[in-house]
Design a protein around this motif. Structure first.
Motif, PDB file in Angstrom:
ATOM      1  N   GLU A 176      12.746   2.090  -4.690  1.00  0.00           N
ATOM      2  CA  GLU A 176      11.371   2.520  -4.391  1.00  0.00           C
ATOM      3  C   GLU A 176      10.883   3.520  -5.431  1.00  0.00           C
ATOM      4  N   SER A 179      10.175   1.747  -8.745  1.00  0.00           N
ATOM      5  CA  SER A 179       8.901   1.028  -8.706  1.00  0.00           C
ATOM      6  C   SER A 179       7.729   1.991  -8.869  1.00  0.00           C
ATOM      7  N   TRP A 224       5.632  -7.118 -16.378  1.00  0.00           N
ATOM      8  CA  TRP A 224       5.923  -7.736 -15.091  1.00  0.00           C
ATOM      9  C   TRP A 224       6.572  -9.110 -15.201  1.00  0.00           C
ATOM     10  N   ASN A 260      -0.479  -5.100  -8.698  1.00  0.00           N
ATOM     11  CA  ASN A 260      -0.338  -5.556  -7.308  1.00  0.00           C
ATOM     12  C   ASN A 260      -0.161  -7.067  -7.235  1.00  0.00           C
ATOM     13  N   LYS A 263       3.288  -8.118  -8.398  1.00  0.00           N
ATOM     14  CA  LYS A 263       4.363  -7.723  -7.482  1.00  0.00           C
ATOM     15  C   LYS A 263       4.343  -8.495  -6.167  1.00  0.00           C
ATOM     16  N   TYR A 264       3.143  -8.747  -5.640  1.00  0.00           N
ATOM     17  CA  TYR A 264       3.057  -9.222  -4.257  1.00  0.00           C
ATOM     18  C   TYR A 264       2.510 -10.637  -4.083  1.00  0.00           C
ATOM     19  N   ALA A 265       1.850 -11.184  -5.109  1.00  0.00           N
ATOM     20  CA  ALA A 265       1.228 -12.499  -4.926  1.00  0.00           C
ATOM     21  C   ALA A 265       2.225 -13.646  -5.044  1.00  0.00           C
ATOM     22  N   ASP A 267       6.473 -15.051  -5.405  1.00  0.00           N
ATOM     23  CA  ASP A 267       7.890 -14.764  -5.162  1.00  0.00           C
ATOM     24  C   ASP A 267       8.568 -14.342  -6.456  1.00  0.00           C
ATOM     25  N   ARG A 268       9.659 -13.608  -6.321  1.00  0.00           N
ATOM     26  CA  ARG A 268      10.340 -13.068  -7.493  1.00  0.00           C
ATOM     27  C   ARG A 268      10.935 -14.147  -8.381  1.00  0.00           C
ATOM     28  N   PHE A 296      -4.333 -11.429   1.132  1.00  0.00           N
ATOM     29  CA  PHE A 296      -3.867 -10.229   1.819  1.00  0.00           C
ATOM     30  C   PHE A 296      -4.783  -9.916   2.991  1.00  0.00           C
ATOM     31  N   LYS A 303       1.809  -2.744   1.262  1.00  0.00           N
ATOM     32  CA  LYS A 303       3.205  -3.095   1.091  1.00  0.00           C
ATOM     33  C   LYS A 303       3.978  -2.023   0.323  1.00  0.00           C
ATOM     34  N   GLY A 304       3.272  -1.296  -0.522  1.00  0.00           N
ATOM     35  CA  GLY A 304       3.914  -0.229  -1.277  1.00  0.00           C
ATOM     36  C   GLY A 304       3.562   1.130  -0.721  1.00  0.00           C
TER      37      GLY A 304
END
Length: 339
Positions: A176, A179, A224, A260, A263-265, A267-268, A296, A303-304
């Motif tokens: 955390e 990030s 990213w 954002n 990171k969130y839209a 999958d890794r 969202f 989320k963060g």
């Protein structure tokens, strides 16, 4: 007293002019023809010259051309006959400061003295104007150099700060915290881009937004992206310029929205694309950032840490902008504000 050279082939008029003009406050020396007069002027020391038109060998117009070729010619008052208007006009076009019609009597010397004073005053005003303009140019150059140096120092300081944050992130074990520090680096980079643009630009008041956002989005894409989950950041920007402080605010908004989305839209372990579009519409500009993720929920908790959302709202407020969460298959955020 102002030092004047009077060029005339009439010996009697030369002597009389010298005496009369001394009473008017001028020190007068004389010459009999163009060649001897120009030779005296070349030695320097004269504030003004008066030339008669008709002289043996070379006319006053010939002398005027010779005087104009000197390194620092003094003002010239041209003396003509009463029926020689065309000659006077030709003399003025050739660079004479003024002309006086030769007449018999004291009136001629009064007019000559008055013309001398006016010509000297005009020369003084021109010289004062040139000195003021030169001083202003020098002042502007010094100011521009100081501003560029300040921008250079700020950019260096931001780079050092970014390096410190990177060192701290490397020493941190918490995911955390890593990030959060990574986000901080991106915010610093957004501001540093502005200062790099200012340092390399002649315009320190505004920023070309296309040139500013292009390297910023390239940095975001590199930051990213990973081999297994590349993040493609596409930019489309109209050619528009914003004031420096507004460019910084917009750059931070872009940084937060793109971060954002990356990171969130998606999958890794999957690729993803983020699209940025900056357009000008009259006296307003519009920025949109969109992705193809799941979208969202505005009512859901962040989320963060929520710092990015607060920054976006703060920067939008500083721009006097409206935020619009457009509908689509993914997330789409629009920012609209006046230029």
């Amino acid at each position: 007293m102002p030092r004047v050279l009077y060029i005339d082939d009439d010996e009697g008029l030369r002597l009389l002019t010298s005496r009369r003009l001394r009473r008017h406050g001028f020190e007068v020396e004389t010459a009999t023809d163009a060649d001897s007069g120009v030779a005296m002027l070349a030695e320097g020391g004269f504030d003004l010259v008066a030339i008669d038109h008709y002289m043996p060998g070379k006319t006053g117009l010939d002398a005027l051309a010779m005087i104009a070729a000197l390194a620092s010619p003094p003002p010239v008052v041209y003396v003509t006959g009463s029926d020689e208007t065309s000659v006077a006009v030709a003399a003025l076009k050739a660079g004479a400061s003024d002309y006086v019609v030769k007449t018999v009597g004291e009136e001629f010397f009064d007019l000559l003295a008055s013309s001398f004073r006016q010509s000297l005053e005009r020369r003084a005003l021109v010289e004062a104007k040139e000195e003021a303009e030169q001083a202003l140019r020098a002042s502007n150059e010094r100011l521009a150099a100081m501003v560029k140096e300040a921008n250079h120092r700020v950019a260096n300081s931001l780079q050092i700060l970014s390096a410190f944050v990177n060192i701290q992130a490397s020493a941190t074990v918490s995911d955390e915290a890593k990030s959060a520090l990574k986000d901080t680096q991106q915010r610093i980079a957004a501001i540093a881009q502005v200062h790099r643009r200012l340092y390399n630009s002649d315009d320190i008041a505004t920023i070309d937004m296309a040139e500013y956002l292009r390297p910023l989005t390239e940095e975001l894409q590199a930051t990213w992206s990973t081999p297994t989950s590349p993040r493609k950041v596409n930019l489309s920007a109209d050619p528009l310029r914003l004031k420096t402080d507004r460019a910084v605010s917009l750059g931070i908004i872009v940084t937060e929205l793109v971060s954002n989305a990356c990171k969130y839209a998606y999958d890794r372990d999957k690729p993803g694309e983020v699209r940025i579009r900056l357009t000008q519409e009259g006296e307003c500009f519009s920025l949109s950032v969109e992705d193809d993720g799941p979208g969202f929920d505005l009512a859901a908790r962040p989320k963060g840490t929520g710092v990015g959302t607060r920054l976006i709202k703060a920067m939008a407020q500083s721009l006097g902008a409206e935020l619009d969460h457009g509908e689509g298959p993914g997330a789409r955020i629009c920012v609209t504000a006046a230029l």
